[in-house]
Structures are given as C-alpha cells and as structure tokens.
Design an enzyme around this catalytic site. Structure first.
Site, PDB file in Angstrom:
ATOM      1  N   HIS A   1     -13.886  11.368 -20.389  1.00  0.00           N
ATOM      2  CA  HIS A   1     -12.746  12.259 -20.673  1.00  0.00           C
ATOM      3  C   HIS A   1     -13.017  13.706 -20.286  1.00  0.00           C
ATOM      4  O   HIS A   1     -14.132  14.211 -20.445  1.00  0.00           O
ATOM      5  CB  HIS A   1     -12.327  12.162 -22.147  1.00  0.00           C
ATOM      6  CG  HIS A   1     -13.318  12.677 -23.145  1.00  0.00           C
ATOM      7  ND1 HIS A   1     -13.307  13.978 -23.584  1.00  0.00           N
ATOM      8  CD2 HIS A   1     -14.326  12.077 -23.812  1.00  0.00           C
ATOM      9  CE1 HIS A   1     -14.267  14.154 -24.480  1.00  0.00           C
ATOM     10  NE2 HIS A   1     -14.897  13.014 -24.631  1.00  0.00           N
TER      11      HIS A   1
ATOM     12  N   GLU B   1      -9.055  12.206 -25.478  1.00  0.00           N
ATOM     13  CA  GLU B   1     -10.077  11.533 -26.277  1.00  0.00           C
ATOM     14  C   GLU B   1     -10.411  12.311 -27.542  1.00  0.00           C
ATOM     15  O   GLU B   1     -10.617  11.711 -28.605  1.00  0.00           O
ATOM     16  CB  GLU B   1     -11.341  11.325 -25.437  1.00  0.00           C
ATOM     17  CG  GLU B   1     -12.360  10.378 -26.057  1.00  0.00           C
ATOM     18  CD  GLU B   1     -13.306  11.031 -27.058  1.00  0.00           C
ATOM     19  OE1 GLU B   1     -13.995  10.295 -27.789  1.00  0.00           O
ATOM     20  OE2 GLU B   1     -13.374  12.286 -27.097  1.00  0.00           O
TER      21      GLU B   1
ATOM     22  N   HIS C   1     -20.450  19.173 -30.140  1.00  0.00           N
ATOM     23  CA  HIS C   1     -19.294  19.917 -30.664  1.00  0.00           C
ATOM     24  C   HIS C   1     -19.672  21.330 -31.093  1.00  0.00           C
ATOM     25  O   HIS C   1     -19.025  21.922 -31.948  1.00  0.00           O
ATOM     26  CB  HIS C   1     -18.601  19.153 -31.797  1.00  0.00           C
ATOM     27  CG  HIS C   1     -17.740  18.040 -31.286  1.00  0.00           C
ATOM     28  ND1 HIS C   1     -16.753  17.450 -32.034  1.00  0.00           N
ATOM     29  CD2 HIS C   1     -17.695  17.412 -30.091  1.00  0.00           C
ATOM     30  CE1 HIS C   1     -16.154  16.515 -31.327  1.00  0.00           C
ATOM     31  NE2 HIS C   1     -16.715  16.469 -30.138  1.00  0.00           N
TER      32      HIS C   1
ATOM     33  N   ASP D   1     -19.746  17.429 -23.536  1.00  0.00           N
ATOM     34  CA  ASP D   1     -18.928  16.335 -24.066  1.00  0.00           C
ATOM     35  C   ASP D   1     -17.497  16.581 -23.580  1.00  0.00           C
ATOM     36  O   ASP D   1     -16.827  17.472 -24.095  1.00  0.00           O
ATOM     37  CB  ASP D   1     -19.009  16.333 -25.597  1.00  0.00           C
ATOM     38  CG  ASP D   1     -18.044  15.387 -26.258  1.00  0.00           C
ATOM     39  OD1 ASP D   1     -17.573  14.448 -25.589  1.00  0.00           O
ATOM     40  OD2 ASP D   1     -17.745  15.593 -27.457  1.00  0.00           O
TER      41      ASP D   1
ATOM     42  N   ASP E   1     -19.653   8.412 -22.517  1.00  0.00           N
ATOM     43  CA  ASP E   1     -19.456   9.609 -23.323  1.00  0.00           C
ATOM     44  C   ASP E   1     -20.830  10.110 -23.735  1.00  0.00           C
ATOM     45  O   ASP E   1     -21.852   9.596 -23.281  1.00  0.00           O
ATOM     46  CB  ASP E   1     -18.579   9.281 -24.534  1.00  0.00           C
ATOM     47  CG  ASP E   1     -17.747  10.468 -25.007  1.00  0.00           C
ATOM     48  OD1 ASP E   1     -18.261  11.605 -24.930  1.00  0.00           O
ATOM     49  OD2 ASP E   1     -16.615  10.256 -25.466  1.00  0.00           O
TER      50      ASP E   1
END
Length: 348
Positions: free
Chosen positions: A70, A221, A322, A187, A242
C-alpha cells in the site's frame, strides 16, 4: 540468482516516501506508480477506490496469485481553525500524537494550494508554560503553527485553508553509509518499492511466471480496507507485502524478512506460511517468524470481506513503526529475494 538491484530499490523508495499520500489523498503517488509501470509497457487499471492493479500473465491462467502493498500513509486533517490562527488536527491512521510532535508538515487545500507548518504543543515554551513537559500530547493540546503571516482564523481562511484539508508529514528521508534508510512512511512504501523493482526485473529479464499474477497497489490500508476487493475469482494465493513490526517480545529485526504467523485478525494460512519458510530456507533467505499483536493487513481485510483464498503476510523489518521508522538494506534484500523465488514457485 539474478541481481536484485537493491540500490535502485533504495532510490525508488526515496522518491516514493517524498510524495505526500495520507489515506484519502493518494492520487499523486498512484500516478507516480502508474507512470513507472507504463514505462515498462505494463498495462494497469484503477479500481473505483483509487488503487492500482497491474497483471503479469503466467503459463497457468486458471489459477492466479495476487500480491499487494500500500502507498497510503498516516497523516491528518484540519479539524478546526483556532481563533489564534493555529490549526487543530484529527489523525488519519493508528498512531500517537507524541510521535509527530515537532514535525514539519504540509497542508494541501481543496484547490491544490500547499502550505507548510510545524506540529507543536500549544504549551511549548518552557519560559511561559509551567506544565510544558507534563501536558498530555493529545488533540486538545497539539496544533499546527503555519509558516504564514496569520493572526486569526479569518487570515487562515483567506489563504484557502479550511476544515477537511489534508495534512502530510515531512518524511525526513535519509540513507546512511552503513546501509540504513530512516524515514517516515517506510510502512508501506518500502514494500511498494520492492514490488515495483521486482516487476521491472521480471519484465526486463523475460522471466516466465508459472501463474498469472496480479499486483495491487492499494491506497486505503491504513484505514482498514485497501485490499479487500478487485480479487479475481481465479485467485488462490493472496500475499500482502507490508512491514514487520519490531519491539519487546518480537523476533523481527531490521536485517531479515519477517514472515507473519498471526496478527490481530488471527493466524495466517498455515500451509502458505510453511511454504514461505521452505522457500526461504532453500534459497538462503534470512527470515524471522513473528506475531504482530496490534496489526491488520490487506490480506486480513481480504479474508474478512469473504474471499475464498489462502492468505499470507511478509515484509521488511521496520523499527519504530507508525513513528520515525528505519530499516536496513539487508532486510529489503531478503524480502526481495523471498518474493523473487515465490513468484516462480508452484502453488501450495
């Protein structure tokens, strides 16, 4: 084994993370991928959600594979224009406010104008606010300081900024002499770069795939539904590419490919997992098996949406997911090697 062109993958990754693409505003990065594949004479289609699908024909067209990665990333939206001229934000994706404190950002208006700013605590100055270090990092206390001469909400609106405008974070991408790449949005743009480079290799080296293989570059995603549609009924194996999440109790590291055995959605297909492990061991690919406790993927979204497929999940190990992320070229290389052999393998 053929050269996997890891340096080219790093160059491509640097370009990808530099294109703002928070979930909900991904047209620019999808267009970049579209043009990359067009230069290879690979036809693509866009689904109605804005994702991109490329297909490479294989010897067997009765059974298909699908791989997905993604391009959408974490980000934010303007929630409120404060009387001071600062902006309150609402988060897009699952992350914490403290992870973006002090970050440079870009605000894109609905007309396409772009402005820069910095995400700060309202109580930033220790010379003024006694609780500057103790105040909670949350929506109420954090705001964007615009790099424009504004004194109030009217000044901000005169720039064209309004509630609902997308906010993207400066990736601050850097490749170190020791082989690390550190940046926001690895990511999942690290995996997108790997897949694009792999498609290029298959095309240029005229590798004949055993099965027709679809590549879905998904764009939702981070909000849970990027890869849950446009899966052909012939698809048997569905592999999400991923990131592998690192932390206490995890086996994933920045140097190997992570093969996920279970995440918050439950176990991944056992036979598929064992096949990926076997391919890694037969081809000297360094790997780690792992469980990601607070994680979901495009593959798990596809299973939840009712598709009759076997699903798997692999990816490079990413530190500080993240937040401000990092991985090493050897993790990119091991992931690319496993995918290279997987594409040419027999189905389970």
């Amino acid at each position: 084994m053929a050269n996997l062109h890891i340096e080219d993958t790093f160059k491509l990754l640097k370009e990808l993370v530099s294109i703002p693409s928070p979930s909900g505003n991904t047209n620019e990065v999808i267009q970049f991928v579209e043009e990359f594949l067009s230069e290879l004479n690979i036809e693509t289609t866009r689904n109605r959600k804005g994702g991109l699908i490329a297909t490479l024909p294989g010897k067997d067209n009765s059974r298909h594979r699908m791989l997905t990665a993604h391009v959408d990333t974490l980000g934010a939206m303007v929630k409120e224009i404060k009387p001071s001229g600062r902006l309150k934000i609402d988060l897009i994706g699952g992350f914490q406010y403290n992870s973006i404190e002090g970050e440079y950002c870009q605000i894109e208006t609905s007309s396409g104008k772009k402005y820069t700013g910095t995400i700060l605590m309202h109580q930033t100055s220790v010379h003024v606010y006694k609780d500057a270090g103790k105040a909670e990092r949350n929506q109420a206390n954090m705001e964007i300081r615009l790099d424009e001469k504004v004194h109030n909400a009217e000044d901000v609106r005169a720039l064209g900024i309004e509630v609902g405008d997308f906010v993207s974070f400066d990736p601050r991408v850097e490749i170190t002499p020791s082989g690390f790449i550190k940046s926001r949005h690895l990511d999942d743009k690290a995996s997108v770069a790997i897949l694009l480079q792999l498609i290029k290799q298959v095309k240029e080296e005229k590798i004949e795939l055993p099965y027709t293989t679809h590549f879905l570059i998904s764009n939702n995603e981070e909000i849970g539904y990027g890869g849950n549609s446009n899966i052909s009924p012939e698809t048997v194996e569905y592999l999400a590419v991923d990131m592998g999440a690192m932390g206490d109790g995890q086996s994933t590291d920045e140097y190997t490919v992570s093969i996920c055995v279970k995440d918050a959605s439950g176990p991944y297909n056992y036979e598929f997992r064992k096949k990926l492990v076997r391919l890694a061991e037969e081809n000297q690919v360094q790997y780690k098996l792992d469980i990601y406790p607070y994680y979901g993927s495009d593959a798990s979204a596809a299973i939840r949406s009712g598709h009759d497929i076997v699903h798997g999940l692999i990816g490079p190990g990413i530190d500080s997911s993240h937040a401000f992320e990092r991985t090493h070229k050897t993790s990119i290389e091991n992931t690319a090697k496993l995918l290279y052999h997987y594409l040419q393998s027999e189905m389970i």
